[in-house]
Design a protein around this motif. Sequence first.
Motif, PDB file in Angstrom:
ATOM      1  N   GLY A 101       0.800  -1.217   0.000  1.00  0.00           N
ATOM      2  CA  GLY A 101       0.000   0.000   0.000  1.00  0.00           C
ATOM      3  C   GLY A 101       0.832   1.266   0.000  1.00  0.00           C
ATOM      4  N   ARG A 102       2.128   1.125   0.274  1.00  0.00           N
ATOM      5  CA  ARG A 102       3.047   2.269   0.242  1.00  0.00           C
ATOM      6  C   ARG A 102       4.148   2.070  -0.804  1.00  0.00           C
ATOM      7  NH1 ARG A 102       0.484   5.702   1.021  1.00  0.00           N
ATOM      8  NH2 ARG A 102       2.062   7.157   1.789  1.00  0.00           N
ATOM      9  N   GLY A 103       4.134   0.920  -1.490  1.00  0.00           N
ATOM     10  CA  GLY A 103       5.147   0.652  -2.495  1.00  0.00           C
ATOM     11  C   GLY A 103       6.536   0.559  -1.905  1.00  0.00           C
ATOM     12  N   ARG A 104       6.631  -0.026  -0.714  1.00  0.00           N
ATOM     13  CA  ARG A 104       7.918  -0.076  -0.032  1.00  0.00           C
ATOM     14  C   ARG A 104       8.252  -1.480   0.461  1.00  0.00           C
ATOM     15  NH1 ARG A 104       8.052   5.617   3.523  1.00  0.00           N
ATOM     16  NH2 ARG A 104       8.898   6.874   1.791  1.00  0.00           N
ATOM     17  N   GLN A 105       9.545  -1.757   0.471  1.00  0.00           N
ATOM     18  CA  GLN A 105      10.064  -3.028   0.948  1.00  0.00           C
ATOM     19  C   GLN A 105      11.380  -2.769   1.688  1.00  0.00           C
ATOM     20  OE1 GLN A 105      11.388  -7.374  -0.978  1.00  0.00           O
ATOM     21  NE2 GLN A 105      10.893  -5.664  -2.327  1.00  0.00           N
ATOM     22  N   VAL A 106      11.585  -3.530   2.765  1.00  0.00           N
ATOM     23  CA  VAL A 106      12.838  -3.457   3.515  1.00  0.00           C
ATOM     24  C   VAL A 106      13.356  -4.877   3.700  1.00  0.00           C
ATOM     25  CG1 VAL A 106      14.002  -2.711   5.629  1.00  0.00           C
ATOM     26  CG2 VAL A 106      12.062  -1.388   4.751  1.00  0.00           C
TER      27      VAL A 106
END
Length: 212
Positions: A101-106
Amino acid sequence: MISLRGWQSFPEDLPSFDPDTAPDTPEDLFLEWLTEAGEHVLAPHAVTLSTVDEDGFPDARVVILKDVEPDGWAVATSSESPKGRQLAGDPRAALTFFWPGRGRQVRVRGTFRQATPEVSAADFLARPPASRVEAFIGHQSEVLPDPAKLTEAAEAAELWVAENPDTAPETWTRYLLTPTTVEFWQASHDRRHLRVRYHRDGGTWTHDRLWP
């Protein structure tokens, strides 16, 4: 046949990220992203924990990140669970956070170690009652031949927890990951995704911009 290409991957509006403003440590950037994700998605602290078994095969499951502290990135489980046994055999592991939903990956890679028994017990006693009961049921991932056995075990565990509210299982363990690399990935609709990778060099961190 379902067309997988037809599904939308990310929302139209994505958060901004300037790699040139990345802080000196990955923990600071992670907590910033985690807080931002918590305003938009459910369970932002849910994380895929990847380990390897005794045969070298990878294994993965979603757990909850307990904390990010100076001693490490914390998760908790029974040392007798599959992941606990795998970490005992090879403490090298990875954590993957994904917030579509935020287009983020860690992505975090490093080595786990066990916290002290006192810290692990405190972690357990801070869990909600139902979670403590679940831990005392035991037999995680074993074959369940009869669902009635689960009911019996759950009732017995519930009674035990009620009668021993300040007791933690000896096998309950808080694991602390010391990261060696931490990568942050920000999606971009033009496919020029933004990637920053932190690398630990002794007691300090360096970070670099990566190609998409």
